[in-house]
Design a protein around this motif. Structure first.
Motif, PDB file in Angstrom:
ATOM      1  N   CYS A 189       0.871  -1.251   0.032  1.00  0.00           N
ATOM      2  CA  CYS A 189       0.082  -0.119  -0.078  1.00  0.00           C
ATOM      3  C   CYS A 189       1.011   1.356  -0.034  1.00  0.00           C
ATOM      4  CB  CYS A 189      -0.784  -0.009   1.349  1.00  0.00           C
ATOM      5  SG  CYS A 189      -2.168  -0.910   0.946  1.00  0.00           S
ATOM      6  N   TYR A 190       1.755   1.339   0.916  1.00  0.00           N
ATOM      7  CA  TYR A 190       2.585   2.535   1.037  1.00  0.00           C
ATOM      8  C   TYR A 190       3.482   2.744  -0.070  1.00  0.00           C
ATOM      9  CZ  TYR A 190       0.795   3.185   5.756  1.00  0.00           C
ATOM     10  OH  TYR A 190       0.011   3.429   6.918  1.00  0.00           O
ATOM     11  N   GLY A 195       1.866   3.675  -3.574  1.00  0.00           N
ATOM     12  CA  GLY A 195       1.570   5.266  -3.368  1.00  0.00           C
ATOM     13  C   GLY A 195       3.108   6.253  -3.624  1.00  0.00           C
ATOM     14  N   TYR A 236       3.278   8.415  -6.751  1.00  0.00           N
ATOM     15  CA  TYR A 236       3.124   9.848  -6.702  1.00  0.00           C
ATOM     16  C   TYR A 236       4.435  10.559  -7.081  1.00  0.00           C
ATOM     17  CZ  TYR A 236      -1.427   9.056  -4.645  1.00  0.00           C
ATOM     18  OH  TYR A 236      -2.842   8.741  -4.389  1.00  0.00           O
ATOM     19  N   TYR A 249      -4.516  13.433 -13.862  1.00  0.00           N
ATOM     20  CA  TYR A 249      -4.846  13.670 -12.294  1.00  0.00           C
ATOM     21  C   TYR A 249      -4.523  14.823 -12.191  1.00  0.00           C
ATOM     22  CZ  TYR A 249      -4.938   8.566 -12.363  1.00  0.00           C
ATOM     23  OH  TYR A 249      -5.384   7.267 -12.530  1.00  0.00           O
ATOM     24  N   ILE A 257      -4.207  14.290  -5.475  1.00  0.00           N
ATOM     25  CA  ILE A 257      -4.628  13.180  -4.929  1.00  0.00           C
ATOM     26  C   ILE A 257      -6.266  12.770  -4.882  1.00  0.00           C
ATOM     27  CG2 ILE A 257      -4.300  11.331  -3.067  1.00  0.00           C
ATOM     28  CD1 ILE A 257      -1.845  12.814  -2.426  1.00  0.00           C
ATOM     29  N   ARG A 294      -9.784   9.672  -5.535  1.00  0.00           N
ATOM     30  CA  ARG A 294     -10.045   8.556  -5.737  1.00  0.00           C
ATOM     31  C   ARG A 294      -9.535   7.602  -6.930  1.00  0.00           C
ATOM     32  NH1 ARG A 294     -14.889  10.630  -3.202  1.00  0.00           N
ATOM     33  NH2 ARG A 294     -15.309   9.816  -1.163  1.00  0.00           N
ATOM     34  N   SER A 322      -6.731   8.345  -8.437  1.00  0.00           N
ATOM     35  CA  SER A 322      -5.261   8.025  -8.242  1.00  0.00           C
ATOM     36  C   SER A 322      -5.118   7.090  -7.326  1.00  0.00           C
ATOM     37  CB  SER A 322      -4.560   9.439  -7.744  1.00  0.00           C
ATOM     38  OG  SER A 322      -4.787   9.699  -6.597  1.00  0.00           O
ATOM     39  N   TYR A 323      -5.880   6.902  -6.374  1.00  0.00           N
ATOM     40  CA  TYR A 323      -5.768   5.607  -5.274  1.00  0.00           C
ATOM     41  C   TYR A 323      -6.091   4.378  -6.077  1.00  0.00           C
ATOM     42  CZ  TYR A 323      -5.406   8.451  -1.011  1.00  0.00           C
ATOM     43  OH  TYR A 323      -4.986   9.266  -0.105  1.00  0.00           O
ATOM     44  N   HIS A 364      -3.334   2.528  -8.205  1.00  0.00           N
ATOM     45  CA  HIS A 364      -2.201   1.821  -7.739  1.00  0.00           C
ATOM     46  C   HIS A 364      -2.613   0.952  -6.300  1.00  0.00           C
ATOM     47  CE1 HIS A 364      -1.581   4.478  -4.003  1.00  0.00           C
ATOM     48  NE2 HIS A 364      -1.995   5.270  -4.799  1.00  0.00           N
ATOM     49  N   LEU A 365      -3.589   1.201  -5.603  1.00  0.00           N
ATOM     50  CA  LEU A 365      -3.914   0.542  -4.242  1.00  0.00           C
ATOM     51  C   LEU A 365      -4.192  -1.130  -4.679  1.00  0.00           C
ATOM     52  CD1 LEU A 365      -5.279   2.912  -1.737  1.00  0.00           C
ATOM     53  CD2 LEU A 365      -3.160   1.800  -1.837  1.00  0.00           C
TER      54      LEU A 365
END
Length: 138
Positions: free
Chosen positions: A41-42, A45, A49, A62, A66, A68, A70-71, A74-75
């Motif tokens: 997760c980290y 990100g 980014y 984008y 930041i 939803r 963009s999350y 990659h999440l």
């Protein structure tokens, strides 16, 4: 490891098969899963980014904020860590996450103005997600 040690320790006490080797392997596997999940997760990100936004197409898409979108871009990589966990536990993990997902969806719909806040809706969702967890609990 503290979380899984307590969880598996209580299960071990009440189980018929008291195999310490099996207990330790489950604790190590689940702890490694959780550590890998959080790390992915980290790290995803940080990579997204810092590196990916330097690509002009993505930077324009984008606009450097930041969001939803963009999350979501990659999440999903953190989900790869589920391959570490036993297949029998994957359904339980999905049912566990369902409660949080339903609450997030409910709060999102409130923010959009599609629903009004009603504590009974939230209680019903919690009961529903608990019912799903209990259904898959063996």
């Amino acid at each position: 490891a503290k979380l899984y040690s307590v969880l598996y320790g209580v299960t071990f006490v009440f189980s018929k098969d008291k195999n310490p080797k099996h207990l330790i392997s489950n604790i190590v596997r689940s702890s490694f899963f959780l550590a890998t999940y959080c790390t992915l997760c980290y790290v995803s990100g940080c990579i997204f980014y810092q590196l990916v936004w330097k690509i002009p197409l993505i930077k324009n898409l984008y606009s450097g904020k930041i969001s939803r979108a963009s999350y979501l871009s990659h999440l999903w990589l953190a989900g790869i860590s589920l391959l570490i966990e036993r297949k029998s536990r994957r359904t339980e993990l999905a049912a566990y996450v369902l409660g949080f997902a339903m609450e997030s969806l409910y709060r999102y719909l409130i923010d959009l103005g599609k629903l009004t806040y009603n504590p009974n809706y939230l209680r019903a969702m919690i009961c529903g997600s608990t019912a799903v967890i209990m259904h898959y609990h063996k």
